[in-house]
Scaffold this motif. Structure first.
Motif, short mmCIF file in Angstrom:
data_model
loop_
_atom_site.label_atom_id
_atom_site.label_comp_id
_atom_site.label_asym_id
_atom_site.label_seq_id
_atom_site.Cartn_x
_atom_site.Cartn_y
_atom_site.Cartn_z
N ASP A 23 0.84 -1.20 0.00
CA ASP A 23 0.00 0.00 0.00
C ASP A 23 0.88 1.25 0.00
O ASP A 23 1.94 1.25 0.63
CB ASP A 23 -0.90 0.03 1.24
N GLY A 68 -2.52 3.84 -3.46
CA GLY A 68 -2.50 2.66 -4.32
C GLY A 68 -2.27 1.41 -3.51
O GLY A 68 -1.89 1.46 -2.34
N ASP A 69 -2.47 0.26 -4.15
CA ASP A 69 -2.40 -1.02 -3.45
C ASP A 69 -1.90 -2.08 -4.41
O ASP A 69 -2.56 -2.42 -5.40
CB ASP A 69 -3.80 -1.38 -2.92
N THR A 129 -4.19 -1.55 -7.87
CA THR A 129 -5.22 -0.52 -7.94
C THR A 129 -4.64 0.80 -7.45
O THR A 129 -3.70 0.82 -6.64
CB THR A 129 -6.45 -0.88 -7.09
N SER A 141 -9.77 6.71 -11.15
CA SER A 141 -9.47 5.52 -10.36
C SER A 141 -9.18 4.33 -11.25
O SER A 141 -9.88 4.10 -12.25
CB SER A 141 -10.65 5.19 -9.43
N HIS A 172 -9.80 1.15 -7.84
CA HIS A 172 -9.58 1.38 -6.41
C HIS A 172 -10.88 1.78 -5.72
O HIS A 172 -11.75 2.39 -6.34
CB HIS A 172 -8.54 2.48 -6.23
N THR A 213 -6.97 2.66 1.34
CA THR A 213 -6.88 1.37 0.65
C THR A 213 -7.91 0.41 1.26
O THR A 213 -8.48 0.67 2.32
CB THR A 213 -5.47 0.78 0.75
#
Length: 403
Positions: free
Chosen positions: A208, A225-226, A276, A293, A296, A345
Motif C-alpha cells: 500500500d 495505491g495497493d 489498484t 481511479s 480502487h 486502501t
C-alpha cells in the motif's frame, strides 16, 4: 548479509551525512550521477562540495536541503522534499554548473538512545522528465513511461535479491518502509494526515502507498495505491509504482493522464499486475477535485453539512487488466470550505464474507460523526473505529485532507 555491499549496489543515489552535515559515505550511483570521485566527497562539508549555482540569483537548493536535513536531526523523523532544482558543477569544469532536477528523501538512522547518528539522503534525478514536461505538459505518455522504466531497471535487479531475503533485521526493514512511505510535509499552506497500518504478521512492509505533491497554483496532487500481496516483494513493486506516479502527476494535465502513464509503465514491472490506484488533483482556486481511479475503492468527500459523497464516477479496471492502452476516465466534483477528502486502501473497509457496501457505510458514518475533528484526530478516529480489534489481515493506508 554484507550491508556495505548492498549500499554500494543500490541503484538509487545515496549519501550518508552526519548531523553536522559532513559527508560520511556515498554509494556508486551517487558518484556516477554527481560526476565525483569518492575522495572529493568523504569527510567534507556537504555544501562545500555541492554549493548553489553562483550565477543563479534565485537558487534555493542549498537552503531547502539544509532546512530538510535540520528537520530530520531535530525530529528524528524522515523528511520528503518537493521536487528541487539543484544545479551541479560539471565534472572537470570548475565554475560551470549544469541545470539538474532531483526528488530527495532524507531519513534518520537512530542510535540506541533515539538520537540521530546519520542521515540517509536519497535522491532520484528527474531532469529529463521535468524538461519533457516543460516542453509538453500533456506529454508523450509512451515516452515518459519508457524513461521511468529505464531508471527502474537497476532497482529491479536489487528487488530480486530482496525477495529472496526472509529475515531482514527489523531496523533495516523499518528504514526501508520509512524511505518509501515518508511522512508528508505541508503542501503549500495545506496539511494532510496520513496513516499506514500493516497487516498482522507483515513485518511492517506492504504494497500500500500514498503520495502528495504540490502543483502549480493553489493545487495539490494526492494518490493512494495497493499492490497485490504484502511483504518485501510487494513493497519493492510499490516503491517503483509510487515513484512513477508521483513523477507523472507533476508533469501531466490531469489525474487520468497520470494513471495512463503509470499503467504503461506497470506493464514492464514484474508483480504490478492488478495493482489498484486512485489519483486526485485538488484545486483550491476553483474549489474542485478532479479524480480518476484504476479499480480502487472510491475516495470519500465529507461535505460541511455532514453528508458523504463517494467519488465513483471515474472508475476503470486495475493496472494491467487490459491488453492494450485505453484512455482512462476522469470526473470532477466541487467542494465547500471545511470539507474533508479521505483516500484509503481496501484494508480499511473490507472484511471477509461481508459486502463492500457495508464497509463503505461504516466509513461514511465515522466521517460524519467526527467531522469536527482536525485531520490528525480524524485519521486516528477512523483507524480506531474501522480496523478490527485483533489486527487487520490486510494492509491499510489512509490520507485525510481538510479542504
Amino acid at each position: 548479509m554484507d550491508y556495505a555491499a548492498v549500499f554500494q549496489a543500490l541503484p538509487g543515489a545515496i549519501l550518508l551525512i552526519t548531523p553536522e552535515l559532513v559527508i560520511a559515505d556515498a554509494n556508486e550511483a551517487l558518484l556516477r550521477r554527481a560526476g565525483r570521485e569518492r575522495g572529493q566527497l568523504i569527510g567534507r562539508f556537504l555544501f562545500e562540495v555541492f554549493p548553489d549555482n553562483p550565477d543563479d540569483p534565485d537558487a534555493s537548493g542549498t537552503r531547502n536541503l539544509r532546512a530538510s536535513l535540520e528537520r530530520v536531526v531535530a525530529s528524528g523523523a524522515p523528511d520528503t522534499m518537493a521536487l528541487q532544482r539543484y544545479d551541479v558543477e560539471a565534472p572537470g569544469r570548475p565554475g560551470v554548473f549544469e541545470e539538474r532536477y532531483w526528488s530527495p528523501v532524507n531519513a534518520p538512522v537512530l542510535d540506541a538512545d533515539g538520537r540521530v547518528q546519520l542521515i540517509v539522503h536519497r535522491v532520484e534525478e528527474v531532469t529529463e522528465t521535468v524538461r519533457a514536461g516543460a516542453g509538453d505538459r500533456v506529454g508523450d505518455r509512451e515516452r515518459m513511461a519508457a524513461e521511468l522504466y529505464t531508471r527502474a531497471q537497476e532497482l529491479q535487479e536489487v528487488n530480486e535479491r530482496l525477495r529472496q531475503a526472509n529475515d531482514w533485521e527489523r531496523e533495516v526493514v523499518l528504514a526501508l518502509q520509512e524511505a518509501m512511505l515518508p511522512a508528508p510535509q505541508p503542501v503549500g499552506h495545506h496539511r494532510a494526515a496520513v496513516r499506514y497500518h500493516p497487516a498482522v504478521g507483515a513485518l511492517n512492509v506492504c504494497g500500500d502507498w500514498y503520495d502528495l505533491a504540490e502543483l502549480p497554483g493553489d493545487r495539490m496532487a494526492v494518490a493512494v495505491g495497493d499492490v497485490v500481496g504484502n511483504g518485501l516483494a510487494a513493497a519493492c513493486v510499490m516503491g517503483q509504482l509510487r515513484s512513477a506516479l508521483s513523477a507523472a502527476a507533476r508533469v501531466v494535465a490531469g489525474p487520468a493522464r497520470a494513471l495512463e502513464v503509470l499503467g504503461i509503465y506497470a506493464r514492464s514491472v514484474d508483480g504490478a499486475e492488478s495493482t489498484t490506484a486512485v489519483q486526485a488533483f485538488i484545486d483550491w482556486t476553483t474549489h474542485t477535485i478532479a479524480y480518476s481511479s484504476a479499480g480502487h475503492p472510491p475516495p470519500a468527500l465529507l461535505h460541511p453539512d455532514g453528508t458523504v459523497e463517494l467519488l465513483d464516477r471515474a472508475t476503470d479496471p486495475p493496472l494491467g487488466a487490459r491488453p492494450e492502452h485505453v484512455e482512462r476516465p476522469e470526473a470532477r466534483v466541487t467542494f465547500g470550505d471545511d470539507a474533508v477528502l479521505a483516500l484509503y486502501t481496501d484494508g480499511l473497509i473490507e472484511r471477509r464474507r461481508e459486502d463492500i457496501d457495508v464497509g463503505l457505510g461504516r466509513l461514511a458514518d465515522a466521517l460524519t460523526r467526527h467531522r469536527g475533528a482536525d485531520a490528525e484526530a480524524l485519521a486516528d478516529a477512523l483507524l480506531a473505529e474501522l480496523l478490527p480489534p485483533g489486527g487487520a489481515t490486510d494492509d491499510a493506508a489512509l490520507v485525510i485532507i481538510r479542504l
